[in-house]
Design a protein around this motif. Structure first.
Motif, mmCIF file in Angstrom:
data_model
loop_
_atom_site.group_PDB
_atom_site.id
_atom_site.type_symbol
_atom_site.label_atom_id
_atom_site.label_comp_id
_atom_site.label_asym_id
_atom_site.label_seq_id
_atom_site.Cartn_x
_atom_site.Cartn_y
_atom_site.Cartn_z
ATOM 1 N N VAL A 131 -74.238 29.220 29.255
ATOM 2 C CA VAL A 131 -73.495 28.033 28.828
ATOM 3 C C VAL A 131 -72.527 27.640 29.937
ATOM 4 O O VAL A 131 -72.086 28.475 30.735
ATOM 5 C CB VAL A 131 -72.713 28.271 27.520
ATOM 6 N N LYS A 132 -72.206 26.339 29.970
ATOM 7 C CA LYS A 132 -71.314 25.842 31.020
ATOM 8 C C LYS A 132 -70.661 24.566 30.537
ATOM 9 O O LYS A 132 -71.304 23.694 29.935
ATOM 10 C CB LYS A 132 -72.102 25.574 32.308
ATOM 11 N N LEU A 133 -69.366 24.440 30.786
ATOM 12 C CA LEU A 133 -68.631 23.223 30.475
ATOM 13 C C LEU A 133 -68.288 22.529 31.792
ATOM 14 O O LEU A 133 -67.691 23.139 32.682
ATOM 15 C CB LEU A 133 -67.351 23.538 29.699
ATOM 16 N N GLU A 134 -68.681 21.266 31.896
ATOM 17 C CA GLU A 134 -68.487 20.522 33.136
ATOM 18 C C GLU A 134 -67.539 19.346 32.915
ATOM 19 O O GLU A 134 -67.549 18.705 31.858
ATOM 20 C CB GLU A 134 -69.827 20.006 33.674
ATOM 21 N N ALA A 139 -65.195 6.054 35.107
ATOM 22 C CA ALA A 139 -64.924 4.830 35.863
ATOM 23 C C ALA A 139 -63.472 4.386 35.774
ATOM 24 O O ALA A 139 -62.998 3.616 36.619
ATOM 25 C CB ALA A 139 -65.842 3.705 35.360
ATOM 26 N N ASP A 140 -62.740 4.857 34.785
ATOM 27 C CA ASP A 140 -61.347 4.455 34.587
ATOM 28 C C ASP A 140 -60.358 5.407 35.244
ATOM 29 O O ASP A 140 -59.144 5.294 35.035
ATOM 30 C CB ASP A 140 -61.034 4.364 33.092
ATOM 31 N N GLY A 141 -60.855 6.350 36.015
ATOM 32 C CA GLY A 141 -59.971 7.304 36.673
ATOM 33 C C GLY A 141 -59.630 8.519 35.832
ATOM 34 O O GLY A 141 -58.835 9.359 36.261
ATOM 35 N N GLY A 142 -60.223 8.635 34.653
ATOM 36 C CA GLY A 142 -59.997 9.794 33.798
ATOM 37 C C GLY A 142 -61.083 10.828 33.979
ATOM 38 O O GLY A 142 -61.888 10.764 34.906
ATOM 39 N N TRP A 143 -61.111 11.776 33.047
ATOM 40 C CA TRP A 143 -62.100 12.856 33.104
ATOM 41 C C TRP A 143 -62.778 13.001 31.745
ATOM 42 O O TRP A 143 -62.182 12.731 30.699
ATOM 43 C CB TRP A 143 -61.435 14.175 33.487
ATOM 44 N N ARG A 144 -64.022 13.460 31.781
ATOM 45 C CA ARG A 144 -64.812 13.695 30.580
ATOM 46 C C ARG A 144 -65.402 15.099 30.632
ATOM 47 O O ARG A 144 -65.865 15.551 31.678
ATOM 48 C CB ARG A 144 -65.945 12.678 30.482
ATOM 49 N N LEU A 145 -65.401 15.756 29.473
ATOM 50 C CA LEU A 145 -65.950 17.104 29.370
ATOM 51 C C LEU A 145 -67.261 17.075 28.594
ATOM 52 O O LEU A 145 -67.347 16.475 27.520
ATOM 53 C CB LEU A 145 -64.967 18.030 28.654
ATOM 54 N N SER A 146 -68.261 17.757 29.157
ATOM 55 C CA SER A 146 -69.553 17.870 28.485
ATOM 56 C C SER A 146 -70.106 19.271 28.708
ATOM 57 O O SER A 146 -69.980 19.842 29.801
ATOM 58 C CB SER A 146 -70.549 16.836 29.021
ATOM 59 N N GLY A 147 -70.718 19.815 27.663
ATOM 60 C CA GLY A 147 -71.289 21.148 27.754
ATOM 61 C C GLY A 147 -70.738 22.044 26.662
ATOM 62 O O GLY A 147 -70.225 21.569 25.649
ATOM 63 N N THR A 148 -70.853 23.343 26.868
ATOM 64 C CA THR A 148 -70.451 24.320 25.859
ATOM 65 C C THR A 148 -69.474 25.316 26.464
ATOM 66 O O THR A 148 -69.684 25.831 27.558
ATOM 67 C CB THR A 148 -71.668 25.070 25.311
ATOM 68 N N LYS A 149 -68.409 25.581 25.720
ATOM 69 C CA LYS A 149 -67.411 26.567 26.128
ATOM 70 C C LYS A 149 -67.471 27.742 25.169
ATOM 71 O O LYS A 149 -67.328 27.566 23.943
ATOM 72 C CB LYS A 149 -66.007 25.938 26.089
ATOM 73 N N ALA A 165 -62.856 23.907 32.948
ATOM 74 C CA ALA A 165 -64.193 23.311 33.095
ATOM 75 C C ALA A 165 -64.536 23.232 34.577
ATOM 76 O O ALA A 165 -63.644 23.163 35.445
ATOM 77 C CB ALA A 165 -64.229 21.913 32.464
ATOM 78 N N TRP A 166 -65.816 23.243 34.851
ATOM 79 C CA TRP A 166 -66.291 23.209 36.238
ATOM 80 C C TRP A 166 -66.256 21.778 36.770
ATOM 81 O O TRP A 166 -66.739 20.851 36.127
ATOM 82 C CB TRP A 166 -67.707 23.776 36.330
ATOM 83 N N LEU A 167 -65.689 21.642 37.955
ATOM 84 C CA LEU A 167 -65.585 20.346 38.609
ATOM 85 C C LEU A 167 -66.795 20.103 39.507
ATOM 86 O O LEU A 167 -67.516 21.048 39.864
ATOM 87 C CB LEU A 167 -64.302 20.292 39.453
ATOM 88 N N PRO A 168 -67.037 18.862 39.920
ATOM 89 C CA PRO A 168 -68.144 18.594 40.834
ATOM 90 C C PRO A 168 -68.054 19.382 42.139
ATOM 91 O O PRO A 168 -69.074 19.674 42.761
ATOM 92 C CB PRO A 168 -68.023 17.089 41.088
ATOM 93 N N SER A 169 -66.844 19.763 42.540
ATOM 94 C CA SER A 169 -66.648 20.527 43.770
ATOM 95 C C SER A 169 -67.078 21.979 43.648
ATOM 96 O O SER A 169 -67.129 22.711 44.647
ATOM 97 C CB SER A 169 -65.170 20.481 44.174
ATOM 98 N N GLY A 170 -67.357 22.437 42.431
ATOM 99 C CA GLY A 170 -67.684 23.836 42.214
ATOM 100 C C GLY A 170 -66.480 24.687 41.858
ATOM 101 O O GLY A 170 -66.632 25.882 41.578
ATOM 102 N N GLU A 171 -65.295 24.101 41.866
ATOM 103 C CA GLU A 171 -64.091 24.803 41.419
ATOM 104 C C GLU A 171 -63.882 24.569 39.932
ATOM 105 O O GLU A 171 -64.548 23.731 39.323
ATOM 106 C CB GLU A 171 -62.878 24.309 42.204
ATOM 107 N N ARG A 172 -62.928 25.301 39.387
ATOM 108 C CA ARG A 172 -62.580 25.100 37.992
ATOM 109 C C ARG A 172 -61.246 24.375 37.872
ATOM 110 O O ARG A 172 -60.301 24.667 38.600
ATOM 111 C CB ARG A 172 -62.509 26.433 37.246
ATOM 112 N N GLY A 173 -61.183 23.450 36.938
ATOM 113 C CA GLY A 173 -59.956 22.745 36.635
ATOM 114 C C GLY A 173 -59.531 23.015 35.209
ATOM 115 O O GLY A 173 -60.319 23.484 34.379
ATOM 116 N N LEU A 174 -58.279 22.714 34.933
ATOM 117 C CA LEU A 174 -57.731 22.906 33.596
ATOM 118 C C LEU A 174 -57.469 21.557 32.958
ATOM 119 O O LEU A 174 -56.943 20.640 33.615
ATOM 120 C CB LEU A 174 -56.425 23.700 33.667
ATOM 121 N N PHE A 175 -57.795 21.423 31.676
ATOM 122 C CA PHE A 175 -57.671 20.151 30.975
ATOM 123 C C PHE A 175 -57.045 20.366 29.599
ATOM 124 O O PHE A 175 -57.300 21.372 28.927
ATOM 125 C CB PHE A 175 -59.043 19.492 30.809
ATOM 126 N N ALA A 176 -56.217 19.410 29.199
ATOM 127 C CA ALA A 176 -55.647 19.391 27.853
ATOM 128 C C ALA A 176 -56.516 18.493 26.982
ATOM 129 O O ALA A 176 -56.818 17.352 27.357
ATOM 130 C CB ALA A 176 -54.209 18.882 27.885
#
Length: 368
Positions: A131-134, A139-149, A165-176
């Protein structure tokens, strides 16, 4: 002082205090810790009441590294000595508030609509196979989460969570993330644990869910508070172990113990003192910000968690041999404490964590 409250209080830093022996009155115990023990006793076994308590005490808890770390860990240990489930519910909420406080101190803004004052928080940062959460920018400068945590404790009971969640860069970011938003689906019927039975920690599916970033890529993992929060979990393990050990002491006090009974009590006292001193030493280092080279917070956390995990394993084993099957079969509160603690301490990854400590020692040139 009520006996159940007395036996719940755990002191880590007062010279001469023996965590195995409950104080007979409130002398030397802060009123705040006394009140917390009472409130935790009233909430024991009730997740809703524990969440209400989390909301009520969260803002009163110190942030690790700000001078009150020992008091914070005493509070967490006291919660767990009262009821491990209650501590397991409240600890992530306090951790999340500490993370948000760190973010504000670093100049990171979190919108009020995703971090309201009356929120109940979880921290979902585990990973799992298959499983992976990405996280993807929109387009509005925000972020969207998709996948399974995976391993999302109480996701169906909480209002908000901090989620990695995993970012396009391959790093992990934190989201509220508000967990009541559309697109958040808690998988039901997958939690079959006997320990922590009421703290369901199954997977959560996210379907294009808007989320607010907390810090830049990797901030969550590289901040010293990540390691310090891990020690807070160990403080809960320690408190649970104190609760189990006190059952042995109370049983031994009801009749004249033989040499084997005395041996069990002696081993418990030695183990708990080791854990108490480890937590006290760690708190002093955290508040002094001593030696915070890049690897030091992780080494401190790994070492402290390993010590406390070993203490827990010893306490559980000694209690099983000293008490026999009767309290596990006939004392509901003791049986639940043992089951809860046995599962909770498995957040320690045993030999893998020990190997990581060894690698850090050799890489950092720690002098023995």
């Amino acid at each position: 002082m009520n006996a159940s409250r007395a036996t719940s209080i755990v002191s880590l830093g007062r010279p001469g205090d023996n965590p195995l022996a409950a104080p007979s009155d409130a002398r030397g115990i802060s009123p705040a810790l006394d009140d917390l023990a009472r409130a935790a006793d009233e909430a024991a076994g009730n997740v809703t009441a524990s969440l209400d308590l989390a909301r009520g005490v969260g803002d009163e808890m110190p942030t690790p590294g700000d001078g009150g770390t020992l008091a914070l860990w005493e509070a967490l240990a006291t919660l767990a000595a009262t009821d491990v489930t209650t501590a397991r519910v409240i600890e992530p909420h306090i951790d999340a508030l500490g993370i948000l406080a760190e973010a504000r101190a670093a100049g990171i803004e979190v919108p009020a609509d995703v971090a309201p004052a009356d929120a109940t928080w979880g921290v979902f940062a585990a990973e799992g196979p298959g499983v992976k959460l990405e996280a993807t920018p929109d387009a509005d400068g925000g972020w969207r989460l998709s996948g399974t945590k995976p391993w999302c404790s109480l996701a169906d009971r909480l209002s908000h969570a901090l989620v990695t969640a995993w970012l396009p860069s391959g790093e992990r970011g934190l989201f509220a993330v508000p967990l009541t938003r559309g697109g958040v689906r808690v998988q039901q019927g997958v939690w079959h644990a006997v320990g922590l039975a009421d703290v369901a920690s199954g997977p959560v599916d996210f379907d294009d869910v808007p989320a607010a970033p907390v810090g830049d890529a990797g901030w969550y993992l590289r901040r010293p508070g990540f390691a310090w929060g891990g020690i807070g979990v160990a403080a809960c393990w320690f408190g649970g172990a104190v609760g189990v050990a006190r059952a042995v002491r109370e049983a031994a006090s009801r009749r004249e113990p033989d040499q084997i009974g005395l041996m069990h009590v002696g081993r418990l006292e030695s183990a708990l003192t080791t854990g108490r001193l480890a937590l006290r030493d760690a708190a002093e280092l955290v508040d002094a910000r001593a030696g915070l080279a890049a690897s030091d917070p992780q080494l401190l956390a790994g070492r402290t968690r390993m010590i406390i995990a070993d203490v827990v394993e010893l306490v559980l084993g000694e209690a099983a041999r000293a008490l026999g099957p009767a309290p596990l079969a006939l004392d509901a509160r003791h049986a639940r404490r043992v089951a809860d603690l046995s599962l909770y301490v498995r957040q320690h990854h045993a030999e893998r964590d020990e190997a990581a400590i060894g690698k850090a020692v050799l890489a950092g040139g720690v002098d023995w």
